[in-house]
Design a protein around this motif. Structure first.
Motif, short mmCIF file in Angstrom:
data_model
loop_
_atom_site.label_atom_id
_atom_site.label_comp_id
_atom_site.label_asym_id
_atom_site.label_seq_id
_atom_site.Cartn_x
_atom_site.Cartn_y
_atom_site.Cartn_z
N ARG A 62 0.83 -1.21 0.00
CA ARG A 62 0.00 0.00 0.00
C ARG A 62 0.86 1.26 0.00
N GLU A 63 0.26 2.33 -0.48
CA GLU A 63 0.93 3.62 -0.53
C GLU A 63 1.17 4.17 0.88
N ASN A 64 2.30 4.82 1.10
CA ASN A 64 2.70 5.47 2.35
C ASN A 64 3.03 4.51 3.49
N VAL A 65 3.18 3.21 3.21
CA VAL A 65 3.60 2.26 4.23
C VAL A 65 5.12 2.35 4.34
N VAL A 66 5.60 2.53 5.58
CA VAL A 66 7.04 2.57 5.84
C VAL A 66 7.35 1.47 6.85
N VAL A 67 7.88 0.36 6.33
CA VAL A 67 8.24 -0.79 7.15
C VAL A 67 9.59 -1.31 6.65
N PRO A 68 10.28 -2.14 7.44
CA PRO A 68 11.55 -2.69 6.97
C PRO A 68 11.29 -3.68 5.82
N THR A 69 11.67 -3.29 4.63
CA THR A 69 11.35 -4.08 3.44
C THR A 69 12.04 -5.44 3.42
N GLN A 70 13.17 -5.58 4.14
CA GLN A 70 13.88 -6.86 4.13
C GLN A 70 13.08 -7.98 4.81
N PHE A 71 12.04 -7.61 5.57
CA PHE A 71 11.23 -8.62 6.26
C PHE A 71 9.86 -8.82 5.61
N VAL A 72 9.62 -8.17 4.49
CA VAL A 72 8.34 -8.30 3.78
C VAL A 72 8.35 -9.61 3.00
N GLN A 73 7.26 -10.38 3.18
CA GLN A 73 7.10 -11.64 2.44
C GLN A 73 5.71 -11.66 1.81
N ASN A 74 5.67 -11.92 0.53
CA ASN A 74 4.41 -11.97 -0.22
C ASN A 74 3.61 -10.67 -0.06
N GLY A 75 4.31 -9.56 0.02
CA GLY A 75 3.65 -8.26 0.11
C GLY A 75 3.13 -7.92 1.50
N GLN A 76 3.42 -8.78 2.49
CA GLN A 76 2.94 -8.56 3.85
C GLN A 76 4.09 -8.61 4.84
N ILE A 77 3.86 -7.98 5.99
CA ILE A 77 4.82 -8.05 7.09
C ILE A 77 4.06 -8.19 8.39
N VAL A 78 4.58 -8.99 9.29
CA VAL A 78 4.00 -9.17 10.63
C VAL A 78 4.89 -8.43 11.61
N LEU A 79 4.29 -7.56 12.43
CA LEU A 79 5.03 -6.73 13.37
C LEU A 79 4.55 -6.95 14.80
N ASN A 80 5.48 -7.11 15.70
CA ASN A 80 5.20 -7.22 17.13
C ASN A 80 5.06 -5.78 17.66
N ILE A 81 3.91 -5.44 18.23
CA ILE A 81 3.70 -4.07 18.72
C ILE A 81 3.53 -4.03 20.24
N THR A 82 4.08 -5.02 20.93
CA THR A 82 4.01 -5.00 22.39
C THR A 82 4.85 -3.83 22.92
N PRO A 83 4.50 -3.27 24.07
CA PRO A 83 5.24 -2.10 24.59
C PRO A 83 6.74 -2.34 24.79
N THR A 84 7.17 -3.58 25.01
CA THR A 84 8.60 -3.85 25.16
C THR A 84 9.32 -3.92 23.82
N ALA A 85 8.58 -4.06 22.72
CA ALA A 85 9.19 -4.17 21.40
C ALA A 85 9.23 -2.85 20.64
N VAL A 86 8.33 -1.92 21.00
CA VAL A 86 8.25 -0.65 20.28
C VAL A 86 8.26 0.52 21.26
N ARG A 87 8.54 1.69 20.73
CA ARG A 87 8.45 2.92 21.52
C ARG A 87 7.53 3.88 20.81
N ASP A 88 6.87 4.72 21.60
CA ASP A 88 6.02 5.79 21.07
C ASP A 88 4.93 5.27 20.12
#
Length: 154
Positions: free
Chosen positions: A31-57
C-alpha cells in the motif's frame, strides 16, 4: 462516517495486553505510504510485534499507526496507514481480528470541514401561533383550570 478499524484495533490491542498476550499486526506492505523494513516483507505482507517492550512511542490514530522500533539493531520509524492494516492478533493464541475490505463510506472529512448546520422546517402560520398564545378558540372551562401543583405525602 469514519472507519471503525482504528477503534477496533485500539480495543483489541488493550484487550490483548490486559490478558498478557503479545499483539501482532499484519500489514499490507504494498500500500501507498507504508514505511516498514522491506527486508522482512514476504508476499507483500509483514507481521510486526507491537508489544510495549518491542516498540516505543506507539500511536494508534484514526488515519495511521506509527511507532519506533529496532530491526536487526537498526532504529526505524514505522508508518502504517490504517487502510494497510490487515489484522491484529495474539501471538500466543491467534485470537484477534482480520480486517476485510471496508465499504466506501461518505467522506467524513468533508462533513467535518462544513461543521454542523441548521435547516428551517415548516412551521405554523403567524395566525395559528398567535391564537395559541392568546388562548382564542378555547372553551371557557379550560380557562378555569387550576395550575398543576405538587403535594408532599409522608
Amino acid at each position: 462516517m469514519s472507519s471503525s478499524r482504528p477503534y477496533i484495533t485500539r480495543a483489541l490491542y488493550d484487550w490483548l495486553l490486559d490478558n498478557d498476550h503479545t499483539p501482532y499486526i499484519v500489514v499490507d506492505a504494498t500500500r501507498e505510504n507504508v514505511v516498514v523494513p522491506t527486508q522482512f516483507v514476504q508476499n507483500g505482507q509483514i507481521v510486526l510485534n507491537i508489544t510495549p517492550t518491542a516498540v516505543r512511542d506507539l500511536r494508534i490514530e484514526n488515519a495511521m499507526i506509527s511507532f519506533n522500533a529496532r530491526f536487526s539493531g537498526e532504529p526505524m520509524e514505522v508508518w502504517v496507514p490504517i487502510e494497510a492494516l490487515m489484522a491484529i492478533y495474539s501471538r500466543e493464541t491467534g485470537a484477534g481480528m482480520a480486517f476485510g475490505q471496508e465499504p466506501v463510506l461518505p467522506d467524513a472529512e468533508v462533513e467535518e470541514e462544513q461543521g454542523p448546520s441548521l435547516e428551517s422546517v415548516p412551521g405554523k402560520s403567524d395566525e395559528e401561533a398567535s391564537s395559541e398564545t392568546t388562548g382564542e378558540g378555547k372553551k371557557d372551562d379550560d380557562k378555569k383550570r387550576k395550575r398543576p401543583s405538587l403535594r408532599v405525602i409522608k
